[in-house]
Write a protein that holds these residues in place. Structure first.
Motif, mmCIF file in Angstrom:
data_model
loop_
_atom_site.group_PDB
_atom_site.id
_atom_site.type_symbol
_atom_site.label_atom_id
_atom_site.label_comp_id
_atom_site.label_asym_id
_atom_site.label_seq_id
_atom_site.Cartn_x
_atom_site.Cartn_y
_atom_site.Cartn_z
ATOM 1 N N GLN A 267 0.823 -1.214 0.000
ATOM 2 C CA GLN A 267 0.000 0.000 0.000
ATOM 3 C C GLN A 267 0.859 1.267 0.000
ATOM 4 O O GLN A 267 0.486 2.264 -0.620
ATOM 5 N N VAL A 268 2.008 1.226 0.666
ATOM 6 C CA VAL A 268 2.932 2.361 0.587
ATOM 7 C C VAL A 268 3.401 2.541 -0.855
ATOM 8 O O VAL A 268 3.439 3.668 -1.388
ATOM 9 N N VAL A 269 3.741 1.440 -1.499
ATOM 10 C CA VAL A 269 4.161 1.489 -2.899
ATOM 11 C C VAL A 269 3.072 2.101 -3.767
ATOM 12 O O VAL A 269 3.334 2.982 -4.606
ATOM 13 N N GLN A 270 1.829 1.640 -3.583
ATOM 14 C CA GLN A 270 0.736 2.156 -4.419
ATOM 15 C C GLN A 270 0.596 3.665 -4.312
ATOM 16 O O GLN A 270 0.472 4.378 -5.313
ATOM 17 N N GLN A 271 0.645 4.196 -3.099
ATOM 18 C CA GLN A 271 0.445 5.627 -2.923
ATOM 19 C C GLN A 271 1.650 6.444 -3.389
ATOM 20 O O GLN A 271 1.488 7.549 -3.918
ATOM 21 N N TRP A 403 -4.684 4.777 3.550
ATOM 22 C CA TRP A 403 -5.258 6.097 3.807
ATOM 23 C C TRP A 403 -4.256 7.029 4.472
ATOM 24 O O TRP A 403 -4.197 8.222 4.168
ATOM 25 N N GLY A 404 -3.444 6.491 5.400
ATOM 26 C CA GLY A 404 -2.445 7.330 6.043
ATOM 27 C C GLY A 404 -1.417 7.847 5.047
ATOM 28 O O GLY A 404 -1.050 9.032 5.066
ATOM 29 N N THR A 405 -0.960 6.962 4.145
ATOM 30 C CA THR A 405 0.014 7.375 3.135
ATOM 31 C C THR A 405 -0.617 8.334 2.136
ATOM 32 O O THR A 405 0.032 9.278 1.661
ATOM 33 N N ASN A 406 -1.889 8.102 1.825
ATOM 34 C CA ASN A 406 -2.641 9.001 0.951
ATOM 35 C C ASN A 406 -2.622 10.421 1.500
ATOM 36 O O ASN A 406 -2.355 11.390 0.778
ATOM 37 N N ILE A 407 -2.877 10.553 2.802
ATOM 38 C CA ILE A 407 -2.877 11.877 3.438
ATOM 39 C C ILE A 407 -1.487 12.507 3.350
ATOM 40 O O ILE A 407 -1.338 13.699 3.031
ATOM 41 N N ILE A 408 -0.440 11.710 3.614
ATOM 42 C CA ILE A 408 0.935 12.234 3.578
ATOM 43 C C ILE A 408 1.294 12.729 2.183
ATOM 44 O O ILE A 408 1.829 13.842 2.011
ATOM 45 N N VAL A 409 0.988 11.926 1.162
ATOM 46 C CA VAL A 409 1.326 12.303 -0.214
ATOM 47 C C VAL A 409 0.577 13.569 -0.625
ATOM 48 O O VAL A 409 1.164 14.503 -1.193
ATOM 49 N N GLY A 410 -0.737 13.604 -0.325
ATOM 50 C CA GLY A 410 -1.526 14.786 -0.679
ATOM 51 C C GLY A 410 -1.061 16.042 0.032
ATOM 52 O O GLY A 410 -1.044 17.132 -0.540
#
Length: 470
Positions: A267-271, A403-410
């Protein structure tokens, strides 16, 4: 214990499709449609909300981010909910939350009510993004599991596309309440449909309801013999395990820790492919390469269309080509696309109109690369690699990570743009995608056509992660 105890190698000819299995998968995948609609609709509504409520940028940011916060909380709750109540009931509750959240947003008379409505929608998304791929993986037969889980991702991309279209149509009248409330329509249909979904046979077995599991699985498989053999495989696997679940199993079972860490890493890779950078900031990216307002609007709509259409490649070929080859191809395309985009952005004032169109072409190649590879396939793998006793805990960890990584990337993208510049920022993401090819080669298993019980057996027998599938 040998894998052969649990699973014979699949034959080349697929068993015929069972209508009830396909219907159940299609209904579960509607959760993805609502997910995509919620992601897409807010971008078109924010301007009208700002005008009507005189909302500050801080309030607008909370309207957007409250959904992500709710989704993270929902994903944390989903594991316990899906184990205690079952996959089917969890999907029913998430559908009800979609309807309630959409209605609250549509009738909101203040920013606070909008934030509450968006947070409820986030809870629904967090639960659905956990339960829907899990449920589909547990009712699908192994010869079609990848393609059927890919339908969930297809519905997400379809929802995003429909949101872009509805935003464009409704923007002429400024009907932002309809933009936000329209999510309630598929939500209501899904709520009704979910009442008729079968329970997951694997969940029923986990709860000791073996006869009910066999009866249910018999309606989802082509023959009673196929269903009976699959039930026996599940029973053998459950009997071979220590009766541990969740955190205790994670702390005491090193093989389970490996599968959980694989799911988190995937999931980290995906985001960090950069997909949500493109989806959230597509107009800004088109502006960076020189497009005007009209070009930004049509470019963003085209991104949504390509994202949707390319997902059909995963549906058609995930169970033919395999997960690993498609992931490697996707990462290569994404690395090349973002690398060329970074080079074009570095040209600055020397860019021509031809350069602008080349930029949008490679950006669409990046979108297509993600849509047939990391988008659907990582959700497939995360649903496949966790052992049955720990599946709820393992997928909770990977979904919360998403979701956590999504927030970080955004949250970091605009800062990267201002600090590194647009060209260097996209060089960074291109390099990450190239790195992910190596990660796939080293750690990702090929699970095409392999039963969930065989994957679990090999994991527990200490096989390397990349070897727990075929």
């Amino acid at each position: 214990m040998s894998d052969a105890t649990f699973h014979a190698q699949p034959v080349a000819v697929r068993p015929p499709m069972v209508g009830r299995m396909m219907l159940a998968v299609a209904l579960a995948a509607i959760a993805g449609l609502m997910f995509g609609l919620d992601i897409g609709v807010i971008s078109g509504a924010l301007g009208f909300i700002k005008t009507e409520f005189q909302a500050s940028d801080f309030e607008l940011s909370w309207i957007v981010s409250s959904m992500m916060v709710g989704a993270t909380v929902g994903a944390l709750l989903a594991g316990r909910m899906s184990y205690a109540l079952g996959r089917r009931k969890s999907l029913t509750y998430s559908a009800a939350m979609f309807v309630i959240g959409a209605i609250l947003c549509a009738v909101a008379h203040s920013v606070a009510i909008l934030i509450i409505g968006r947070a409820i929608l986030g809870l629904a998304i967090g639960i659905a993004s956990f339960v829907a791929p899990l449920y589909i993986s547990e009712i699908a037969d192994e010869s079609r599991r990848g393609s059927l889980i890919s339908m969930y991702q297809l519905m997400i991309t379809t929802g995003i596309l429909l949101a872009f279209v509805s935003n464009a149509v409704l923007s002429y009248s400024g009907s932002w309440r309809w933009m936000l409330g329209i999510v309630g329509v598929p939500g209501a249909l899904f709520l009704i449909g979910s009442l008729f979904l079968p329970d997951s046979p694997r969940w029923l077995m986990l709860r000791g309801r073996d006869e009910e599991a066999l009866k249910t699985l018999s309606t989802l498989r082509h023959t009673h013999q196929h269903a009976h053999a699959e039930i026996q495989n599940i029973r053998d696997q459950l009997n071979s395990q220590a009766k541990q679940r969740g955190l205790a199993m994670f702390l005491e079972n090193p093989n389970f820790r490996r599968s959980v860490m694989l799911g988190i890493g995937l999931q980290v890779v995906q985001q960090f492919t950069g997909i949500n950078v493109v989806m959230y900031y597509a107009p800004r990216i088109f502006a960076e390469v020189g497009f005007g307002q009209d070009g930004q609007m049509w470019g963003t709509a085209t991104v949504g269309l390509v994202n949707c259409l390319a997902t059909f490649i995963a549906i058609a070929f995930a169970d033919r080509w395999g997960r690993r080859p498609m992931l490697i191809a996707g990462f290569a395309i994404m690395a090349a696309g973002l690398g060329i985009l970074a080079m074009l952005m570095g040209m600055g004032d020397h860019a021509s109109s031809l350069t602008h169109y080349l930029a949008i072409s490679v950006l669409l190649c990046f979108i297509a690369g993600f849509a047939f590879s990391a988008g659907p396939l990582i959700w497939i793998l995360c649903a496949e690699v966790q052992p049955l006793q720990g599946r709820d805990f393992g997928i909770t960890c990977s979904t919360v990570t998403n979701w956590g990584t999504n927030i970080i990337v955004g949250a970091t993208f605009l800062g990267l743009l201002s600090t590194l510049g647009s060209s260097n920022t996209f060089w960074l993401y291109a390099g990450l995608n190239a790195l992910f090819i190596v990660v796939t080669l080293l750690f990702v298993p090929e699970t095409k056509g392999v039963s969930l019980e065989t994957i679990e057996s090999r994991l527990n027998n200490g096989y390397r992660l990349r070897d727990i599938g075929r």
